[in-house]
Design a protein around this motif. Structure first.
Motif, PDB file in Angstrom:
ATOM      1  N   ASP B 197      25.439  69.672 104.317  1.00 42.79           N
ATOM      2  CA  ASP B 197      26.642  69.156 104.953  1.00 42.79           C
ATOM      3  C   ASP B 197      26.200  68.165 106.030  1.00 42.79           C
ATOM      4  OD1 ASP B 197      29.593  69.436 105.635  1.00 42.79           O
ATOM      5  OD2 ASP B 197      28.632  69.824 107.547  1.00 42.79           O
ATOM      6  N   LEU B 198      26.574  66.910 105.859  1.00 43.18           N
ATOM      7  CA  LEU B 198      26.039  65.875 106.746  1.00 43.18           C
ATOM      8  C   LEU B 198      26.464  66.054 108.199  1.00 43.18           C
ATOM      9  CD1 LEU B 198      26.101  62.412 104.987  1.00 43.18           C
ATOM     10  CD2 LEU B 198      24.159  63.779 105.653  1.00 43.18           C
ATOM     11  N   ALA B 199      27.621  66.629 108.427  1.00 46.03           N
ATOM     12  CA  ALA B 199      28.097  66.747 109.803  1.00 46.03           C
ATOM     13  C   ALA B 199      27.269  67.746 110.603  1.00 46.03           C
ATOM     14  CB  ALA B 199      29.560  67.148 109.815  1.00 46.03           C
ATOM     15  N   THR B 203      22.927  73.823 104.928  1.00 47.75           N
ATOM     16  CA  THR B 203      22.821  73.711 103.480  1.00 47.75           C
ATOM     17  C   THR B 203      24.063  74.288 102.799  1.00 47.75           C
ATOM     18  OG1 THR B 203      21.675  75.812 103.303  1.00 47.75           O
ATOM     19  CG2 THR B 203      20.316  73.851 103.514  1.00 47.75           C
ATOM     20  N   THR B 204      24.397  73.708 101.643  1.00 50.52           N
ATOM     21  CA  THR B 204      25.581  74.152 100.912  1.00 50.52           C
ATOM     22  C   THR B 204      25.174  74.787  99.589  1.00 50.52           C
ATOM     23  OG1 THR B 204      25.807  71.898 100.088  1.00 50.52           O
ATOM     24  CG2 THR B 204      27.117  72.498 101.997  1.00 50.52           C
ATOM     25  N   SER B 205      25.169  74.011  98.509  1.00 53.70           N
ATOM     26  CA  SER B 205      24.826  74.561  97.199  1.00 53.70           C
ATOM     27  C   SER B 205      23.358  74.287  96.892  1.00 53.70           C
ATOM     28  CB  SER B 205      25.707  73.899  96.145  1.00 53.70           C
ATOM     29  OG  SER B 205      25.835  72.522  96.425  1.00 53.70           O
ATOM     30  N   ALA B 206      22.835  74.933  95.839  1.00 54.83           N
ATOM     31  CA  ALA B 206      21.425  74.723  95.518  1.00 54.83           C
ATOM     32  C   ALA B 206      21.210  74.643  94.015  1.00 54.83           C
ATOM     33  CB  ALA B 206      20.583  75.860  96.094  1.00 54.83           C
ATOM     34  N   VAL B 207      20.251  73.789  93.613  1.00 54.70           N
ATOM     35  CA  VAL B 207      19.857  73.728  92.208  1.00 54.70           C
ATOM     36  C   VAL B 207      18.356  73.878  92.105  1.00 54.70           C
ATOM     37  CG1 VAL B 207      21.677  72.292  91.245  1.00 54.70           C
ATOM     38  CG2 VAL B 207      19.724  71.217  92.317  1.00 54.70           C
ATOM     39  N   VAL B 208      17.904  74.377  90.969  1.00 51.35           N
ATOM     40  CA  VAL B 208      16.471  74.420  90.714  1.00 51.35           C
ATOM     41  C   VAL B 208      16.233  73.684  89.410  1.00 51.35           C
ATOM     42  CG1 VAL B 208      16.496  76.634  89.509  1.00 51.35           C
ATOM     43  CG2 VAL B 208      14.418  75.879  90.665  1.00 51.35           C
ATOM     44  N   GLY B 209      15.138  72.940  89.359  1.00 52.74           N
ATOM     45  CA  GLY B 209      14.817  72.168  88.169  1.00 52.74           C
ATOM     46  C   GLY B 209      15.859  71.100  87.926  1.00 52.74           C
ATOM     47  N   THR B 220      14.384  87.013  95.516  1.00 56.94           N
ATOM     48  CA  THR B 220      14.788  87.607  96.792  1.00 56.94           C
ATOM     49  C   THR B 220      16.309  87.649  96.886  1.00 56.94           C
ATOM     50  OG1 THR B 220      15.015  85.558  98.013  1.00 56.94           O
ATOM     51  CG2 THR B 220      12.815  86.475  97.884  1.00 56.94           C
ATOM     52  N   ARG B 221      16.812  88.199  97.988  1.00 54.47           N
ATOM     53  CA  ARG B 221      18.255  88.149  98.236  1.00 54.47           C
ATOM     54  C   ARG B 221      18.515  87.217  99.415  1.00 54.47           C
ATOM     55  NH1 ARG B 221      21.532  89.053  94.507  1.00 54.47           N
ATOM     56  NH2 ARG B 221      23.144  90.143  95.681  1.00 54.47           N
ATOM     57  N   LEU B 222      17.715  86.185  99.518  1.00 55.68           N
ATOM     58  CA  LEU B 222      17.807  85.241 100.620  1.00 55.68           C
ATOM     59  C   LEU B 222      18.725  84.094 100.193  1.00 55.68           C
ATOM     60  CD1 LEU B 222      16.233  85.640 103.202  1.00 55.68           C
ATOM     61  CD2 LEU B 222      14.528  84.038 102.353  1.00 55.68           C
ATOM     62  N   ALA B 223      19.877  83.973 100.843  1.00 61.96           N
ATOM     63  CA  ALA B 223      20.841  82.941 100.446  1.00 61.96           C
ATOM     64  C   ALA B 223      20.309  81.553 100.762  1.00 61.96           C
ATOM     65  CB  ALA B 223      22.158  83.168 101.156  1.00 61.96           C
ATOM     66  N   LEU B 224      20.540  80.642  99.822  1.00 61.16           N
ATOM     67  CA  LEU B 224      20.077  79.271 100.022  1.00 61.16           C
ATOM     68  C   LEU B 224      21.117  78.421 100.737  1.00 61.16           C
ATOM     69  CD1 LEU B 224      18.335  78.787  96.617  1.00 61.16           C
ATOM     70  CD2 LEU B 224      17.254  78.431  98.826  1.00 61.16           C
TER      71      LEU B 224
END
Lengths: 218, 464
Positions: B197-199, B203-209, B220-224
């Motif tokens: 979020d630029l403001a 971090t908001t959503s996450a992608v892998v690959g 893990t149970r660590l939220a991205l």
């Protein structure tokens, strides 16, 4: 066969009709490759590789598909195996490509001998140039392999073959070749077509899939 | 289906990136600037931007032969000067125990002087350079991992990619190295990318690959989502200023955070990748179109624009979850009075006040002039009415048109009463019916105070 006056004139100057047809078909195949890159999103190894492989497939006729695909496949496969073997020697780039080319040449010779021994004469009678073309694709393959990994290189090789197959289907279609010889000027249409492709800023077909998760957002 | 097509117009594809942005905006000199890492480093440092320290460089095979390997520190990054896409970068994390001529990689693999020599030879021969032309190899100090990022990053250092266009930061992504990416923060090689979020720099959503959405750090149970990136303003400032220095019109700045030095500019990209759109689940083209043609004079202005235009995703998310809207401590409020009278004012959002009150003069303008005159008349000059019972009050003020109720105001010298009227408020586009009291607020900063009774549908963000 009804030739256009232009064709009549050119053939009249002792230019073989076959040569003329091939030269006129090259822009068509090249345009096909640029269409696949810009609109569909299939990259392949640039424009040279798919074009030249298309003509190599044609040169393998009458068994173009069978032998062409087999040889293309074995070239790539041997290229991969050679890289795997050479990896431990930590060679510099050009010597490594040279060794890979040698291994592929020997293997081709072996395949031809094998073909002759099993009375598949079609294979041995193949002219040398299409064979050489297929072998030199290896350099492209090894270069990509080094930069982006084997996976990316195999994908690009498959894409190259795919475009070549479409190109082959087009230029081995007698009606199409007849049309080109009857109306040679139509080949000039590839220029405006490429201008349009060169200005095309829309999403590529493959990008719709790549960005599907984004596209599905509300 | 319809949505797909509409969204596709917001997306930046390879064709549009090359033709509409890179070609016209990133001239040869700018591209050359970004591609020549050593030169970029020198110029950026000259302009006061933080860059990683240079340990040594090797320009020729002769220099390679004479190189003093014992001069290398325990950890460093070996890079090709004109590499791209993170290719050809070799990072070591420490010396192999008991050996002066061997180091260890993130994967645990051992790197000997002989390995380094081969790698550098390949670099010098141009195996990793954009055009396969001969190149220079250089050793750079390795940045130290920030404690905050430790649980999220596998071995390597996360970095933040900021796309800057026209001096405005338009999109950003945090890249976290994973086991698959071998400690490299490169999405193509399997790193995790999270939208930002630029403001707020959260971090908001996450992608892998390529495009696989994930919620947690693998295993893990660590939220991205919700990671608050430190030094956010500084990061945006470095990104925007690097654009001015480079002369590129459209670039991706890669910034890492060093434990001791804070944000450090790693690299500039003249051809930033498009996956950032997947990490942010938003198209880049829509954002670029909104910034195009703006005249942005200063870095501060550009940052402010980026934050205002493209921030607030977090807020929207909270609004979605709670069903409540997030408002600031001062909001523009529209008041709807009698006979279609409308007035827009700045109001103070006061969660300490029970009900909403408006300035008497404002109430008059809203169509309650007669009612207020009558009320004042009945009050006379008595401002102390504490001896009145509820019944007596009702009798005293009965028959006044539009009067909804009276409000009791306690002060040091007794109790007074104020008239209350029914009006509608429009706060952040939500219409709230309210019973408001009219009070003399001349001389106070805000003519209206919005109290708790009118705020049930909102959350208040005091920093807004």
């Amino acid at each position: 066969m009804d030739y256009s006056p232009i064709t009549e004139f050119i053939v009249g100057q002792n230019v073989p009709a076959q040569t003329m047809a091939l030269l006129l078909l090259l822009p068509v195949v090249a345009t096909l490759a640029s269409f696949f890159r810009q609109v569909v999103g299939i990259k392949a190894f640039g424009i040279y590789a798919p074009s030249i492989v298309t003509f190599a497939l044609l040169a393998f006729d009458p068994n173009g598909l069978k032998y062409g695909i087999a040889i293309f496949g074995s070239v790539i496969l041997i290229g991969m195996v050679t890289r795997y073997v050479l990896r431990r020697f930590r060679l510099l780039y050009l010597p490594r490509v040279a060794i890979t080319l040698s291994v592929i040449s020997f293997s081709m010779l072996g395949i031809l001998v094998l073909g002759g021994a099993t009375h598949r004469t079609g294979l041995a009678s193949v002219s040398i140039f299409p064979l050489l073309i297929m072998i030199t694709i290896t350099e492209k393959f090894v270069a990509v392999q080094l930069e982006k990994g084997t996976r990316a290189a195999v994908i690009l090789a498959a894409e190259t073959l795919a475009i070549s197959l479409v190109g082959y289907a087009l230029i081995s279609w007698p009606a199409f070749v007849r049309f080109i010889l009857a109306h040679p000027w139509t080949v000039l249409l590839t220029i405006p077509l490429n201008v349009v492709l060169g200005k095309w800023t829309g999403l590529r077909l493959t990008e719709y899939f790549r960005f599907l998760t984004v596209l599905r957002q509300k | 289906m319809f949505e797909l097509l509409r969204n596709s117009r917001e997306l930046l594809g390879m064709n549009a990136r090359n033709l509409d942005y890179i070609r016209p905006l990133n001239k040869r000199s700018g591209r050359e600037f970004a591609d020549n890492k050593l030169r970029a480093k020198r110029l950026l440092r000259k302009n006061g931007l933080p860059v990683p320290g240079l340990i040594a460089r090797i320009r020729t095979h002769a220099e390679l032969e004479d190189f003093d390997w014992s001069s290398l520190p325990g950890s460093f990054a070996l890079k090709p000067n004109r590499g791209f896409g993170g290719e050809g970068i070799l990072i070591v994390y420490g010396r192999k125990r008991g050996r002066n001529d061997a180091w260890v990689k993130a994967s645990g693999a051992v790197v000997t002087v002989e390995d380094l020599r081969t790698h550098i030879r390949n670099i010098l021969d141009g195996s990793f350079s954009l055009t396969n032309t001969p190149d220079i190899a250089f050793f750079e100090e390795r940045l130290k991992l920030l404690k905050l990022f430790k649980p999220y990053a596998y071995k390597g250092i996360p970095d933040i990619r900021v796309i800057v266009f026209n001096r405005v930061p338009v999109m950003a992504m945090l890249r976290l190295p994973t086991r698959e990416s071998d400690g490299k923060a490169n999405l193509q090689q399997g790193a995790i990318g999270t939208g930002i979020d630029l403001a707020t720099g959260t971090t908001t959503s996450a992608v892998v690959g390529k495009s696989h959405l994930i919620d947690y750090v693998p295993g893990t149970r660590l939220a991205l989502s919700g990671i608050r990136i430190p030094y956010w303003n500084e990061i945006l400032r470095i990104a925007v200023e690097s654009q001015s220095v480079s002369g590129l019109g459209f670039l991706g700045a890669d910034i890492a955070i060093d434990r001791d030095r804070g944000p450090v500019l790693l690299e500039l990209n003249a051809r930033p990748g498009l996956s950032i759109q997947i990490a942010n689940l938003t198209g880049l083209k829509g954002r670029l179109d909104r910034v195009k043609g703006l005249k942005v004079k200063t870095t501060e202005r550009g940052i402010l624009l980026g934050k205002n235009l493209f921030g607030g995703e977090i807020e929207e998310e909270i609004e979605e979850l709670s069903g409540k809207r997030v408002i600031g401590s001062v909001e523009k409020v529209r008041l709807f009075g009698k006979d279609g009278k409308e007035i827009t004012v700045e109001a103070k959002i006061d969660t300490g006040a029970d009900s909403t009150s408006v300035d008497t003069e404002l109430a008059r303008k809203l169509g309650f002039r007669d009612a207020i005159a009558l009320f004042e008349n009945r009050m006379g000059d008595r401002d102390v009415l504490n001896d009145l019972s509820k019944r007596e009050r009702e009798v005293l003020f009965s028959g006044i048109p539009d009067l909804a109720d009276t409000a009791q105001i306690k002060s040091s010298h007794g109790t007074s009463y104020r008239p209350m009227f029914r009006i509608d408020l429009s706060i952040d586009q939500v219409i709230i019916p309210a019973k408001v009291s009219a009070i003399d607020r001349t001389g106070l900063e805000y003519p209206v105070i919005i109290g708790r009774k009118s705020l049930r549908k909102f959350l208040v963000d005091v920093s807004k």
